[in-house]
Design a protein around this motif. Sequence first.
Motif, PDB file in Angstrom:
ATOM      1  N   ARG A   1      39.305  30.766  38.220  1.00  0.00           N
ATOM      2  CA  ARG A   1      39.219  30.583  39.680  1.00  0.00           C
ATOM      3  C   ARG A   1      39.686  31.834  40.425  1.00  0.00           C
ATOM      4  O   ARG A   1      39.088  32.228  41.428  1.00  0.00           O
ATOM      5  N   ARG A   2      40.742  32.454  39.940  1.00  0.00           N
ATOM      6  CA  ARG A   2      41.241  33.679  40.587  1.00  0.00           C
ATOM      7  C   ARG A   2      40.174  34.774  40.530  1.00  0.00           C
ATOM      8  O   ARG A   2      39.934  35.470  41.510  1.00  0.00           O
ATOM      9  N   GLY A   3      39.538  34.917  39.375  1.00  0.00           N
ATOM     10  CA  GLY A   3      38.472  35.912  39.245  1.00  0.00           C
ATOM     11  C   GLY A   3      37.288  35.590  40.139  1.00  0.00           C
ATOM     12  O   GLY A   3      36.717  36.478  40.775  1.00  0.00           O
ATOM     13  N   ALA A   4      36.905  34.309  40.208  1.00  0.00           N
ATOM     14  CA  ALA A   4      35.796  33.900  41.071  1.00  0.00           C
ATOM     15  C   ALA A   4      36.106  34.213  42.529  1.00  0.00           C
ATOM     16  O   ALA A   4      35.253  34.738  43.250  1.00  0.00           O
ATOM     17  N   ASP A   5      37.327  33.932  42.964  1.00  0.00           N
ATOM     18  CA  ASP A   5      37.719  34.235  44.339  1.00  0.00           C
ATOM     19  C   ASP A   5      37.663  35.738  44.606  1.00  0.00           C
ATOM     20  O   ASP A   5      37.231  36.169  45.669  1.00  0.00           O
ATOM     21  N   ARG A   6      38.084  36.517  43.647  1.00  0.00           N
ATOM     22  CA  ARG A   6      38.130  37.970  43.829  1.00  0.00           C
ATOM     23  C   ARG A   6      36.725  38.568  43.903  1.00  0.00           C
ATOM     24  O   ARG A   6      36.471  39.437  44.728  1.00  0.00           O
ATOM     25  N   ILE A   7      35.812  38.125  43.053  1.00  0.00           N
ATOM     26  CA  ILE A   7      34.475  38.743  43.059  1.00  0.00           C
ATOM     27  C   ILE A   7      33.620  38.250  44.211  1.00  0.00           C
ATOM     28  O   ILE A   7      32.707  38.956  44.629  1.00  0.00           O
ATOM     29  N   THR A   8      33.879  37.062  44.741  1.00  0.00           N
ATOM     30  CA  THR A   8      33.059  36.586  45.854  1.00  0.00           C
ATOM     31  C   THR A   8      33.399  37.310  47.140  1.00  0.00           C
ATOM     32  O   THR A   8      32.652  37.249  48.097  1.00  0.00           O
TER      33      THR A   8
ATOM     34  N   VAL B   1      30.029  30.619  40.438  1.00  0.00           N
ATOM     35  CA  VAL B   1      29.635  29.241  40.120  1.00  0.00           C
ATOM     36  C   VAL B   1      29.958  28.932  38.665  1.00  0.00           C
ATOM     37  O   VAL B   1      30.526  27.876  38.345  1.00  0.00           O
ATOM     38  N   TRP B   2      29.601  29.845  37.754  1.00  0.00           N
ATOM     39  CA  TRP B   2      29.898  29.670  36.323  1.00  0.00           C
ATOM     40  C   TRP B   2      31.400  29.478  36.100  1.00  0.00           C
ATOM     41  O   TRP B   2      31.826  28.559  35.392  1.00  0.00           O
ATOM     42  N   ALA B   3      32.207  30.353  36.714  1.00  0.00           N
ATOM     43  CA  ALA B   3      33.652  30.322  36.492  1.00  0.00           C
ATOM     44  C   ALA B   3      34.272  29.024  37.006  1.00  0.00           C
ATOM     45  O   ALA B   3      35.092  28.405  36.317  1.00  0.00           O
ATOM     46  N   ARG B   4      33.879  28.609  38.194  1.00  0.00           N
ATOM     47  CA  ARG B   4      34.456  27.381  38.758  1.00  0.00           C
ATOM     48  C   ARG B   4      34.021  26.146  37.971  1.00  0.00           C
ATOM     49  O   ARG B   4      34.799  25.209  37.781  1.00  0.00           O
ATOM     50  N   SER B   5      32.784  26.142  37.499  1.00  0.00           N
ATOM     51  CA  SER B   5      32.290  25.029  36.691  1.00  0.00           C
ATOM     52  C   SER B   5      33.039  24.953  35.358  1.00  0.00           C
ATOM     53  O   SER B   5      33.467  23.875  34.933  1.00  0.00           O
TER      54      SER B   5
END
Length: 163
Positions: free
Chosen positions: A113-120, A136-140
């Motif tokens: 989730r931290r990585g998803a937040d950072r890249i978005t 989407v992949w990371a959060r799923s």
Amino acid sequence: MERRKSGAARDRDTEGRARSARPRDGLGRPLPYGAPGVARQPEGVVRTPGATLAEAQRLLDAGLPFHAHEVFEDAWKSGPEAERELWRGLAQLAVGLTHAARGNARGGARLLRRGADRITEESTGPYGVDTAGLAVWARSLAARVESGAGPVDPVAESPRLTR
């Protein structure tokens, strides 16, 4: 090797920095000295963004997300300041997958989730990085591992980095 007060030897690199010489498995876990391990990624390699993405994708496809994380770490440490959040976020996705594959659901989900937040935060997706798809992949995956799905197969869960 240097000896500590406890008498145990301490591994050092050629510059004298502490480095564990223990072999590691494909998910970066230490193995006993003398055991066969997976070759480590060299540290401090400066690559072009395209070469970074290609090498990281190769490692992810091989089920070596810990090693892919090290490639991204080199990019974030050596790249331009404006791109550091992207590379750092990609490194967190790779190490999140590593933890999920090791069975660490809580740590894996948090890093995914931290990585998803950072890249978005990267609105343009430089170098063809599929930031929206990766988020989407990371959060799923984070939701699945938190639901008790158990350790994941890092090869089967390997994301596509670019569009």
